[in-house]
Motif scaffolding. Structure first.
Motif, PDB file in Angstrom:
ATOM      1  N   ILE A  59      27.210  51.274 -34.345  1.00  0.00           N
ATOM      2  CA  ILE A  59      25.997  50.518 -34.641  1.00  0.00           C
ATOM      3  C   ILE A  59      25.560  50.879 -36.062  1.00  0.00           C
ATOM      4  N   MET A  77      28.577  46.711 -34.288  1.00  0.00           N
ATOM      5  CA  MET A  77      27.306  46.034 -34.019  1.00  0.00           C
ATOM      6  C   MET A  77      26.333  46.241 -35.172  1.00  0.00           C
ATOM      7  N   ASN A  78      25.560  45.221 -35.482  1.00  0.00           N
ATOM      8  CA  ASN A  78      24.544  45.302 -36.528  1.00  0.00           C
ATOM      9  C   ASN A  78      23.156  45.389 -35.908  1.00  0.00           C
ATOM     10  N   PHE A  79      22.407  46.405 -36.318  1.00  0.00           N
ATOM     11  CA  PHE A  79      21.021  46.542 -35.893  1.00  0.00           C
ATOM     12  C   PHE A  79      20.126  46.082 -37.048  1.00  0.00           C
ATOM     13  N   ASP A  95      22.658  50.268 -39.144  1.00  0.00           N
ATOM     14  CA  ASP A  95      21.339  49.712 -39.442  1.00  0.00           C
ATOM     15  C   ASP A  95      21.298  49.126 -40.852  1.00  0.00           C
ATOM     16  N   VAL A 119      20.956  44.678 -30.868  1.00  0.00           N
ATOM     17  CA  VAL A 119      21.785  44.306 -32.010  1.00  0.00           C
ATOM     18  C   VAL A 119      21.883  42.794 -32.107  1.00  0.00           C
ATOM     19  N   ASN A 120      22.091  42.296 -33.330  1.00  0.00           N
ATOM     20  CA  ASN A 120      22.150  40.843 -33.508  1.00  0.00           C
ATOM     21  C   ASN A 120      23.561  40.345 -33.797  1.00  0.00           C
ATOM     22  N   LEU A 142      27.887  41.349 -32.777  1.00  0.00           N
ATOM     23  CA  LEU A 142      28.915  42.201 -32.190  1.00  0.00           C
ATOM     24  C   LEU A 142      30.271  41.584 -32.475  1.00  0.00           C
TER      25      LEU A 142
END
Length: 316
Positions: A111, A20-22, A113, A44-45, A47
């Motif tokens: 995740i 996942m990208n935060f 960032d 998150v934007n 997945l």
């Protein structure tokens, strides 16, 4: 150890990755004075689910390099079939895998960032059972890598490989915290390579009470990876500072270290000079950085040759 046909054993986790990208920074969301009552949630934007695990990733990259590694791990019968098809497609030897009935394959939840910091959760599933009790053959194995997996295996495999006179790379990674100083000392002593990032090598130094120079004396080769800053390779009194290859983008750093290890193994098997081995390993790793996921990238030898020349001004 120049041997193009040498049999390589890859031990490590085989897992499904949920990455996942935060679109922010963890440091802006975590209050240092309140960590004792930490309760945070990250929106998150992106997945993506993919194939991963340290062992799976290393084996995948070795397969891209034209080798056919033997992958040793425990996986779960409930959900491994999709991953199995993928590994077979890439001609990875699965004869040392054990599929456990009623178990799930390990899963990682990661995740990341915008500064490439990561928070991860890992469910071991079938990996909670040590592979050391499985029946497997070490016939013909010339080089093995012990990457993060069940801590019992990380303690016992070095002893087994030393007994069988098999060269091995010790790559404790995230499992450094699970091993005692004495266990680390035993695993490192007599290894062909000890590898970790700068944080891991510092932590190993603290736990073993061995300085970096002392660590270098216990293993044949000590490698400290520095992410985008390259790597440092120490062998005896020689120190090689390796600059990094330049990625086209920095989509996702997950799995870059595993790709580096595949490049390292390839270079060692071919008897290359250590500086070239380090440069090549760093080059292989950037392909993972450029793609979201750990086994989503591809490359050809023409790609590698051209980019090696562009990055290092030398012929591969």
């Amino acid at each position: 150890m120049a041997n193009k046909q040498a049999k390589i054993l890859v031990t490590g986790s085989v897992a499904y990755d949920r990455i996942m990208n935060f679109p922010g920074l963890f440091k802006n969301e975590i209050l240092p004075e309140k960590v004792h009552i930490l309760n945070v949630s990250f929106l998150v934007n992106e997945l993506k689910e993919g194939f991963g695990g340290t062992g799976g990733n290393i084996a995948y990259n070795l397969a891209l390099l034209g080798l056919k590694p033997v992958l040793m791990a425990n996986v779960g019968a409930k959900d491994f079939s999709f991953y199995q098809v993928w590994l077979k497609k890439h001609r990875i030897d699965l004869s040392a895998l054990r599929v456990w009935p009623g178990q799930n394959t390990a899963s990682a939840y990661i995740i990341t960032d915008q500064d490439d910091n990561q928070i991860s959760g890992f469910y071991p599933g079938a990996m909670s059972k040590p592979i050391i009790g499985n029946k497997f053959s070490l016939a013909g194995i010339k080089l093995a890598i012990i990457s993060p997996q069940n801590p019992i295996d990380m303690i016992k495999l070095p002893l087994l490989f030393k007994q069988k006179k098999i060269d091995y790379i010790f790559d404790p990674g995230q499992q450094v915290t699970s091993l005692t100083g004495n266990q680390l000392c035993s695993a490192i002593a007599g290894s062909l390579v000890l590898i970790g990032n700068d944080y891991e090598i510092n932590l190993i130094s603290q736990k073993t009470k061995w300085s970096v120079d002392q660590l270098s004396g216990k293993t044949n080769t000590l490698i400290t990876t520095l992410g985008s800053k390259g790597s440092i390779i120490r062998q005896g009194s020689k120190v090689y500072k390796i600059k990094s290859a330049k990625p086209k983008n920095s989509s996702d750093p997950t799995g870059a270290g595993d790709a580096y290890r595949a490049g390292l193994i390839y270079g060692l098997l071919h008897g290359w000079p250590l500086a070239k081995v380090g440069q090549f390993a760093g080059l292989v790793s950037v392909y993972t950085v450029e793609k979201y996921g750990t086994q989503t990238h591809q490359f050809t030898w023409t790609d590698l040759q051209n980019r090696y020349r562009r990055n290092f001004g030398q012929k591969l």
